[in-house]
Motif scaffolding. Structure first.
Motif, mmCIF file in Angstrom:
data_model
loop_
_atom_site.group_PDB
_atom_site.id
_atom_site.type_symbol
_atom_site.label_atom_id
_atom_site.label_comp_id
_atom_site.label_asym_id
_atom_site.label_seq_id
_atom_site.Cartn_x
_atom_site.Cartn_y
_atom_site.Cartn_z
ATOM 1 N N GLU A 171 0.829 -1.208 0.000
ATOM 2 C CA GLU A 171 0.000 0.000 0.000
ATOM 3 C C GLU A 171 0.863 1.259 0.000
ATOM 4 O O GLU A 171 0.556 2.240 -0.688
ATOM 5 C CB GLU A 171 -0.934 -0.004 1.214
ATOM 6 C CG GLU A 171 -1.951 1.114 1.206
ATOM 7 C CD GLU A 171 -2.930 1.039 2.363
ATOM 8 O OE1 GLU A 171 -3.732 1.984 2.515
ATOM 9 O OE2 GLU A 171 -2.881 0.052 3.133
ATOM 10 N N ILE A 188 -5.192 0.654 -4.469
ATOM 11 C CA ILE A 188 -5.656 1.575 -3.425
ATOM 12 C C ILE A 188 -7.181 1.556 -3.327
ATOM 13 O O ILE A 188 -7.750 1.496 -2.226
ATOM 14 C CB ILE A 188 -5.144 3.003 -3.706
ATOM 15 C CG1 ILE A 188 -3.621 3.065 -3.530
ATOM 16 C CG2 ILE A 188 -5.828 4.015 -2.798
ATOM 17 C CD1 ILE A 188 -2.997 4.362 -4.015
ATOM 18 N N THR A 248 -8.359 -1.667 -1.611
ATOM 19 C CA THR A 248 -8.186 -1.701 -0.153
ATOM 20 C C THR A 248 -9.181 -0.782 0.552
ATOM 21 O O THR A 248 -9.642 -1.096 1.655
ATOM 22 C CB THR A 248 -6.751 -1.292 0.235
ATOM 23 O OG1 THR A 248 -6.457 0.022 -0.255
ATOM 24 C CG2 THR A 248 -5.736 -2.271 -0.321
ATOM 25 N N GLU A 249 -9.504 0.348 -0.084
ATOM 26 C CA GLU A 249 -10.455 1.259 0.547
ATOM 27 C C GLU A 249 -11.870 0.677 0.527
ATOM 28 O O GLU A 249 -12.633 0.830 1.484
ATOM 29 C CB GLU A 249 -10.429 2.617 -0.153
ATOM 30 C CG GLU A 249 -9.125 3.386 0.000
ATOM 31 C CD GLU A 249 -8.766 3.663 1.448
ATOM 32 O OE1 GLU A 249 -9.684 3.927 2.250
ATOM 33 O OE2 GLU A 249 -7.565 3.606 1.783
ATOM 34 N N GLY A 266 -7.771 -0.392 3.735
ATOM 35 C CA GLY A 266 -6.901 0.716 3.365
ATOM 36 C C GLY A 266 -6.684 1.691 4.507
ATOM 37 O O GLY A 266 -7.446 1.713 5.483
ATOM 38 N N HIS A 267 -5.626 2.493 4.388
ATOM 39 C CA HIS A 267 -5.268 3.433 5.443
ATOM 40 C C HIS A 267 -5.378 4.895 4.991
ATOM 41 O O HIS A 267 -4.957 5.788 5.725
ATOM 42 C CB HIS A 267 -3.833 3.168 5.911
ATOM 43 C CG HIS A 267 -3.667 1.881 6.631
ATOM 44 N ND1 HIS A 267 -3.661 0.651 5.981
ATOM 45 C CD2 HIS A 267 -3.506 1.610 7.955
ATOM 46 C CE1 HIS A 267 -3.490 -0.305 6.869
ATOM 47 N NE2 HIS A 267 -3.396 0.239 8.060
ATOM 48 N N PHE A 268 -5.947 5.128 3.831
ATOM 49 C CA PHE A 268 -5.970 6.503 3.334
ATOM 50 C C PHE A 268 -7.169 7.288 3.845
ATOM 51 O O PHE A 268 -7.026 8.440 4.253
ATOM 52 C CB PHE A 268 -5.963 6.521 1.809
ATOM 53 C CG PHE A 268 -5.838 7.911 1.237
ATOM 54 C CD1 PHE A 268 -4.656 8.619 1.347
ATOM 55 C CD2 PHE A 268 -6.908 8.524 0.597
ATOM 56 C CE1 PHE A 268 -4.534 9.906 0.842
ATOM 57 C CE2 PHE A 268 -6.798 9.805 0.087
ATOM 58 C CZ PHE A 268 -5.607 10.497 0.208
ATOM 59 N N GLY A 269 -8.329 6.682 3.859
ATOM 60 C CA GLY A 269 -9.516 7.430 4.230
ATOM 61 C C GLY A 269 -10.137 7.037 5.542
ATOM 62 O O GLY A 269 -10.995 7.754 6.069
ATOM 63 N N ASP A 270 -9.722 5.897 6.110
ATOM 64 C CA ASP A 270 -10.443 5.344 7.253
ATOM 65 C C ASP A 270 -9.686 5.391 8.571
ATOM 66 O O ASP A 270 -10.264 5.099 9.620
ATOM 67 C CB ASP A 270 -10.822 3.881 6.963
ATOM 68 C CG ASP A 270 -11.686 3.746 5.720
ATOM 69 O OD1 ASP A 270 -12.463 4.673 5.452
ATOM 70 O OD2 ASP A 270 -11.563 2.714 5.032
ATOM 71 N N MET A 313 -3.388 9.720 6.225
ATOM 72 C CA MET A 313 -3.663 10.308 4.913
ATOM 73 C C MET A 313 -2.523 11.233 4.499
ATOM 74 O O MET A 313 -2.028 11.162 3.364
ATOM 75 C CB MET A 313 -4.980 11.076 4.952
ATOM 76 C CG MET A 313 -5.357 11.723 3.626
ATOM 77 S SD MET A 313 -6.913 12.672 3.716
ATOM 78 C CE MET A 313 -8.087 11.353 4.014
#
Length: 315
Positions: A45, A202, A205-206, A211-215, A221
Motif C-alpha cells: 500500500e 488503493i 483496499t479502501e 486501506g489506510h488513506f480514508g479510514d 492520509m
C-alpha cells in the motif's frame, strides 16, 4: 522517435552539481525515518501511494522545464515504452523490498544492499557490456561476495534483502541507460505506467476496509500523500545534480545514503549488530575503499591523458 545519444560524462565538478547531489543523498539517508512512520501500513500500500502521489509532482516539474513534448514522443515509440515498462517493474521491486525491510527492522541489511550496489554495477558492466575490470575492481567484487557469504552463513540462507536491493537497483540503472529520454521524463513515464495498478490496489483496499488513506485518520492520509514528495523530489534533485558532476564524484558520493541508513539502523532503531554483521560490513568498507581508489586512479589517468593531448595535440 529518434534515439537520444547519451550525454558525455561531465569533465568538471560544479558547486551547483555537488549541492544538488548532496541534498538528494541526505534526503535518501533520512528516508528510513519516514518509512518507519508508515511501518504500520502494508508495504504494498505504501508503494502504491509512492507511485500515485509522485505523478503530479513529476508532471509539474516537466511542465516547468518545458519537456512535455518528450513524453508525447515517448508514447509514439514502442521501444521507449517497452524499456520504461521494464524499469518501472524493477523500481517497484526495489521500493517494495526497501519499504518492507525498514518496517521489518532490517535497515542494516538495507544499508548493506546499497553499499553492494556500485560493486554489483561494475560486475554487471563486465558481464553484459564486456567492460574490462582492473585488479582493484576484481578484488572489491570478491570482498563483496565474501561479505554476502558471511551473512548467508549467519542466517542460514541468502541475505535476500541486501541482494534483492542490489540486484533490482543495479538492473534498474543498467536498463535506465537504454531509456532514450532524460531522467526526469523517464521517472514520469515509470510512475505513469504504474499508476493504473497502483490506483486499482488503493481503491480495492479502501472498498474492502483494509486501506489506510480514508479510514484511519488524517495522520495516515498526510503520510501517504507525502510518500510522493519523499519519492519524487530526491530523484529529480539528483538527476539535475548528476549532470554537473564527474562520474567518479558521483561514485564516491553514493556512499552517503547507506552510511546514514547504517547509523540510523544501529543507533536510532537499535537493530542488533553482532560479530557476523560487523565482519560483513568491514569487508564491504574495505571493498569500497579499494573501489574508490580505482575510481580516483582512473580519473587521474584521464586527466593526465587530457593534459598530454593539450600539450601535444594530434596532427
Amino acid at each position: 522517435m529518434a534515439t537520444r545519444k547519451a550525454p558525455a560524462a561531465y569533465d568538471e565538478d560544479t558547486p551547483r552539481g555537488f549541492a544538488f547531489a548532496l541534498v538528494a543523498y541526505l534526503l535518501w539517508g533520512f528516508l528510513p525515518f519516514y518509512m518507519k512512520a508508515v511501518s504500520h501500513i502494508p508495504a504494498v500500500e505504501v508503494v502504491a501511494h509512492r507511485v500515485v502521489w509522485s505523478v503530479p509532482i513529476a508532471a509539474v516539474v516537466l511542465i516547468l522545464l518545458g519537456r512535455t513534448q518528450d513524453i508525447r514522443a515517448a508514447f509514439r515509440s514502442p521501444r521507449t515504452m517497452g524499456m520504461a515498462l521494464i524499469t518501472a517493474g524493477l523500481i517497484t521491486v526495489n521500493w517494495s523490498i526497501y519499504v518492507w525491510s525498514i518496517a521489518a527492522g532490517r535497515a542494516i541489511e538495507t544499508a548493506l544492499g546499497y553499499y553492494i550496489n556500485p560493486l554489483f554495477s561494475i560486475f554487471l558492466g563486465a558481464i553484459l557490456l564486456r567492460e574490462s575490470l582492473d585488479g582493484r575492481q576484481k578484488a572489491a567484487i570478491a570482498l563483496a561476495v565474501a561479505a554476502v557469504g558471511i551473512l548467508a552463513w549467519e542466517s542460514g540462507g541468502v541475505p535476500w534483502v541486501s541482494v534483492g536491493l542490489a540486484l533490482s537497483w543495479g538492473f534498474y540503472a543498467f536498463f535506465k541507460k537504454s531509456l532514450p529520454v532524460g531522467p526526469n521524463q523517464g521517472f514520469f513515464l515509470e510512475v505513469l505506467i504504474l499508476t493504473v495498478p497502483a490506483l486499482g490496489f488503493i481503491i480495492y483496499t479502501e472498498i474492502n476496509g483494509t486501506g489506510h488513506f480514508g479510514d484511519t485518520g488524517p495522520a495516515d492520509m498526510l503520510l501517504l500523500m507525502g510518500c510522493g514528495v519523499v519519492t519524487a523530489v530526491p530523484l529529480m534533485i539528483y538527476a539535475n545534480g548528476a549532470k554537473l558532476l564527474r562520474l567518479s564524484t558521483i561514485g564516491i558520493m553514493q556512499y552517503i545514503a547507506p552510511t546514514m541508513i547504517f547509523f540510523i539502523a544501529v543507533f536510532a532503531f537499535k537493530e542488533p549488530f553482532g560479530p557476523y554483521k560487523l565482519a560483513a560490513f568491514v569487508l564491504i568498507w574495505i571493498a569500497l575503499a579499494i573501489y574508490t581508489s580505482s575510481l580516483l586512479r582512473s580519473r587521474r589517468a584521464r586527466q593526465a591523458a587530457a593534459a598530454a593531448t593539450a600539450v601535444n595535440p594530434p596532427g
